[in-house]
Design a protein around this motif. Sequence first.
Motif, mmCIF file in Angstrom:
data_model
loop_
_atom_site.group_PDB
_atom_site.id
_atom_site.type_symbol
_atom_site.label_atom_id
_atom_site.label_comp_id
_atom_site.label_asym_id
_atom_site.label_seq_id
_atom_site.Cartn_x
_atom_site.Cartn_y
_atom_site.Cartn_z
ATOM 1 N N MET A 1 2.761 10.420 -4.616
ATOM 2 C CA MET A 1 2.874 10.930 -3.254
ATOM 3 C C MET A 1 4.301 10.782 -2.739
ATOM 4 N N ILE B 1 2.537 10.607 2.282
ATOM 5 C CA ILE B 1 2.025 9.300 2.722
ATOM 6 C C ILE B 1 1.890 9.274 4.241
ATOM 7 N N LEU C 1 -8.659 1.109 -3.442
ATOM 8 C CA LEU C 1 -7.739 2.229 -3.650
ATOM 9 C C LEU C 1 -7.572 2.595 -5.125
ATOM 10 N N THR D 1 -4.041 14.601 0.513
ATOM 11 C CA THR D 1 -3.397 14.884 1.799
ATOM 12 C C THR D 1 -4.285 15.766 2.669
ATOM 13 N N ARG E 1 0.821 -1.206 0.000
ATOM 14 C CA ARG E 1 0.000 0.000 0.000
ATOM 15 C C ARG E 1 0.859 1.262 0.000
ATOM 16 N N LEU F 1 0.798 4.217 -3.010
ATOM 17 C CA LEU F 1 0.702 5.661 -2.798
ATOM 18 C C LEU F 1 1.892 6.386 -3.422
ATOM 19 N N ARG F 2 3.037 5.755 -3.393
ATOM 20 C CA ARG F 2 4.214 6.358 -4.057
ATOM 21 C C ARG F 2 4.014 6.377 -5.561
ATOM 22 N N VAL G 1 -1.206 11.115 5.287
ATOM 23 C CA VAL G 1 -2.408 10.328 5.029
ATOM 24 C C VAL G 1 -2.563 9.225 6.068
ATOM 25 N N TYR H 1 -8.846 6.116 -7.032
ATOM 26 C CA TYR H 1 -7.827 7.010 -7.593
ATOM 27 C C TYR H 1 -8.145 7.314 -9.055
ATOM 28 N N VAL I 1 -6.368 3.249 5.766
ATOM 29 C CA VAL I 1 -5.947 3.059 4.374
ATOM 30 C C VAL I 1 -5.148 1.772 4.233
ATOM 31 N N VAL J 1 -3.634 14.614 -7.124
ATOM 32 C CA VAL J 1 -3.277 13.689 -6.046
ATOM 33 C C VAL J 1 -3.052 14.427 -4.741
ATOM 34 N N PRO K 1 -7.919 12.912 3.114
ATOM 35 C CA PRO K 1 -7.625 11.471 3.015
ATOM 36 C C PRO K 1 -8.887 10.627 3.227
#
Length: 503
Positions: free
Chosen positions: A385, A390, A409, A428, A376, A380-381, A393, A413, A400, A424, A431
Amino acid sequence: MAVSSLYPFNPTLPSHSKIPPSHSLSTPTKLRELVIDTRRRRSRVGRLVVSSTHSNAKILKSNKKSRFGKPLSPYVSDEDSDDIEEEEEDDDDDDDWLLDDEFAEPAEFEIDGKKSKSQNKVSRIKGGQRQSDVRSSRNTQEKRIGRNLYNAKSKAKEGSLHGEINGKLTPNISTQNRYEKLSDEIDFDKKWIPLVDYLSTFGLKDSDFIQMYERHMPCLQINVYSAKERLEYLMSIGVKQRDIRRMLLRQPQILQYTVENNLKSHVSFLSSLGIPNSRIGQIIAATPSLFSYSVENSLKPTVRYLVEEVGINEKSLGKVVQLSPQILVQRIDVSWNMRYMFLSKELGASRDNVVKMVMKHPQLLHYSIDDGLLPRIKFLRSIGMSNSDILKVLTSLTQVLSLSLEDNLKPKYIYLINELRNEVHSLTKYPMYFSLSLDQRIRPRHRFLVSLKKAPKGPFPLSSFVPTDENFCDKWAGTSLDKYLAFRQQLQLTKFARKYERQ
């Protein structure tokens, strides 16, 4: 005073009558005279007096009533003794046939020369009155069989798996067959029958008993009254009856835990953490293995570690345990250290960051690092992010880490970028977007505002997804709640129809 017989009239001649020798009846005239003389004798005798040698009468209390509420004669014959609702404790053993036959295999008997299954002559109750197929018959054996089968079938209709006779449980035919099947799978002891019958009321099936036997066979050796005491205590503190089956399959040893020395001490421990009584039953149902841990040697040291080493506020312990009762029964020192070191190295998280995550979502301490946390964080990366984003969040919405990548997820997105025209970095600030339902909230509200031509230009504001439906309609849509709910329902039906067409 003469007593009327409970039997049909006995055509046998009175004992003082003498039958002439057979040769004296050689002529029809003499035979006819004998019949007339016999009738005259009967008219003088009146109603037949039945002595105790014929009826074997038992003297009962004058206020005794039958199972149908009718008063009984103070004299009851053996054949009619099963009409008594309760037998006197000091009764003779003359009625043992009732105890032996009440749940016996249905027998065949003859009526008018024809064989018939006795269960077809079962008496039934209708409007408080018994209507028996065999009432017209004067054969007392037929009456007795009919009454016995009436009792057996009445108990079967009530859903009873066993009969209770003189305080002892007696299995019926269906349960006997069931126990034979269990005996084919496990080394089944007939002494377990009362316990198995009782546990079956909670929905346990044959496969469940086999699983319990394989996990912990001694649990089936428990006295049924002890098991009942323990399970009733658990239900009295909030455990739902529907949860008993699942608890026993996960922790059959519960049947062996005594109320005074085990169950009550663990309940008191939970209360000492600040957990309200209304939640204790849910915690026990979620973690029945809690009772297998010593309060003094295991549970209390775990709590001290959470406070002194992890840094959880003592006042917040009750909330943490309610969110994840499993935290009390795991090697908390190992799980804490491993996850703290991972998040610190991977994201640069401080101790305070990780403590906040644990307090908001203590399930974090159960998740696998390789299969849960790391995939996960990598996702996110991958959407752009940074580690600091991250961390923001996860600190704000640690849940998450529990969401599915493919079903949650990623679709959210894609909708954020393609439909909402958002960026994106907005995640933040909001979230919570990841925790909302795409089909129940995000898509319907977006499409509804678009249909009303009230959707803002540019990126769609994520703040419109936060308030309740009523507040959304009042502040953003400017319309009634019913109109929005009807739109959402139609949208979901359309989506379902398209999905059905594709199949």
